[in-house]
Design an enzyme around this catalytic site. Sequence first.
Site, mmCIF file in Angstrom:
data_model
loop_
_atom_site.group_PDB
_atom_site.id
_atom_site.type_symbol
_atom_site.label_atom_id
_atom_site.label_comp_id
_atom_site.label_asym_id
_atom_site.label_seq_id
_atom_site.Cartn_x
_atom_site.Cartn_y
_atom_site.Cartn_z
ATOM 1 N N GLY A 174 0.810 -1.206 0.000
ATOM 2 C CA GLY A 174 0.000 0.000 0.000
ATOM 3 C C GLY A 174 0.846 1.260 0.000
ATOM 4 O O GLY A 174 2.028 1.238 -0.328
ATOM 5 N N HIS A 201 6.925 -4.066 1.986
ATOM 6 C CA HIS A 201 7.363 -3.102 0.987
ATOM 7 C C HIS A 201 8.044 -1.960 1.743
ATOM 8 O O HIS A 201 7.481 -1.417 2.698
ATOM 9 C CB HIS A 201 6.176 -2.517 0.231
ATOM 10 C CG HIS A 201 5.424 -3.475 -0.636
ATOM 11 N ND1 HIS A 201 4.956 -4.682 -0.200
ATOM 12 C CD2 HIS A 201 5.040 -3.372 -1.951
ATOM 13 C CE1 HIS A 201 4.320 -5.290 -1.184
ATOM 14 N NE2 HIS A 201 4.350 -4.516 -2.266
ATOM 15 N N GLU A 204 10.385 1.912 -1.495
ATOM 16 C CA GLU A 204 9.800 1.990 -2.836
ATOM 17 C C GLU A 204 9.420 3.434 -3.150
ATOM 18 O O GLU A 204 9.678 3.924 -4.254
ATOM 19 C CB GLU A 204 8.559 1.108 -2.927
ATOM 20 C CG GLU A 204 7.849 1.164 -4.260
ATOM 21 C CD GLU A 204 6.537 0.377 -4.286
ATOM 22 O OE1 GLU A 204 6.016 0.158 -5.405
ATOM 23 O OE2 GLU A 204 6.035 -0.008 -3.208
ATOM 24 N N ASP A 283 5.953 -7.706 -9.494
ATOM 25 C CA ASP A 283 5.061 -6.877 -8.696
ATOM 26 C C ASP A 283 3.617 -6.992 -9.186
ATOM 27 O O ASP A 283 2.796 -7.654 -8.554
ATOM 28 C CB ASP A 283 5.532 -5.425 -8.712
ATOM 29 C CG ASP A 283 4.949 -4.578 -7.593
ATOM 30 O OD1 ASP A 283 4.293 -5.148 -6.710
ATOM 31 O OD2 ASP A 283 5.175 -3.352 -7.593
ATOM 32 N N ASP A 284 3.306 -6.358 -10.307
ATOM 33 C CA ASP A 284 1.927 -6.304 -10.825
ATOM 34 C C ASP A 284 1.961 -6.430 -12.346
ATOM 35 O O ASP A 284 1.961 -5.400 -13.049
ATOM 36 C CB ASP A 284 1.270 -4.988 -10.417
ATOM 37 C CG ASP A 284 1.278 -4.783 -8.911
ATOM 38 O OD1 ASP A 284 0.368 -5.294 -8.249
ATOM 39 O OD2 ASP A 284 2.210 -4.123 -8.417
#
Length: 340
Positions: A174, A201, A204, A283-284
């Site tokens: 998030g 995380h 970042e 990651d995504d």
Amino acid sequence: MEKADFYDFFRKIPKAELHLHIEAVISFDSINKFYMRKFPGIGKDEAAREIKKLFTYDNLDGFIQAYLQIQEMYESVADFDLIFSDLKDYIVRNGISYVEVFAAPSAFVKKGFDFSAMVESYSRNVRKVKEETGVDVRILIDVSRTFGAENAEKNLQLLLANRIPEIIGIGLGGSESKGPCRDFGAVFEKARDNGLFTVAHAGEDVDAFSIWDAIDILKVSRVGHGVTAFQDEALMKELVRRGIALESCPMSNVFTKRYVKSLSEHPLRKFFDEGIMVTLNTDDPLFFGVELVDEYWNAYSQMGFSAAELKEIVKNSFRASFLDEGRKARFCAAVDEAWG
């Protein structure tokens, strides 16, 4: 190697992926189905145009908002079957032998989804992936910093009340700027006391102090991203000393443009040379238009890594995992065999 040869070769090499959000492995076709279900009068082409607008973010917070908007399209726990089907296809396309994925329940619980039903779906779908591909999937519940420490504690309690073997730990994802690691120390301590692995995380979207907080306050085993470790020589040495791995996601970092704007600027090369245990991850995939073999190709073709160095990073993907030592050794031996 030429690109075609590289892709053919690396798809055959056993690999693990350790930083992958299950909701972001969903395919564009699946999102299109969700969108057309939500707006039944819309045509497929118009739906595609509207969905494309969601992918216009240029920073981490914009990406998170797009991520949450897509989560809003889910109508029931049954929709998770589609995500896992897309995950299975992704695993097969990339020659992945083991994967640890983040599952983020907060938005779904807020929509009224039953957490125990979600857990049952996770378990059933993980078993199905195993039956169809032979690949083990393990889940880390993202307790989420976006909604605050109280919500993270709630997610942990839901997890502890619904323990299954497929869920092995928690993560903190998030908005890093809005939810600093230091706010979640009690949640992570309780998770460890209950036998859960912990990752976060950090570094970042925030400077190197966030990584210090992740390793000193949250006491995580791995750091997701960790880009800003390059700012602090002492921190890089400490990561090496403690054997804490970085879950590096280069294209994600380039896409959100917080600290690096091109692959050539990314500190992955520096981290590797410093002796930090780095791993490559996506990651995504849908949100950043990259898959795992793409990340290896980018490291080879644009970031100065030799094939032999990438072999070490492949092995790191197993060494840094939460597999037992015996399975780590067997997977590393399989890498050597496939490489030959």
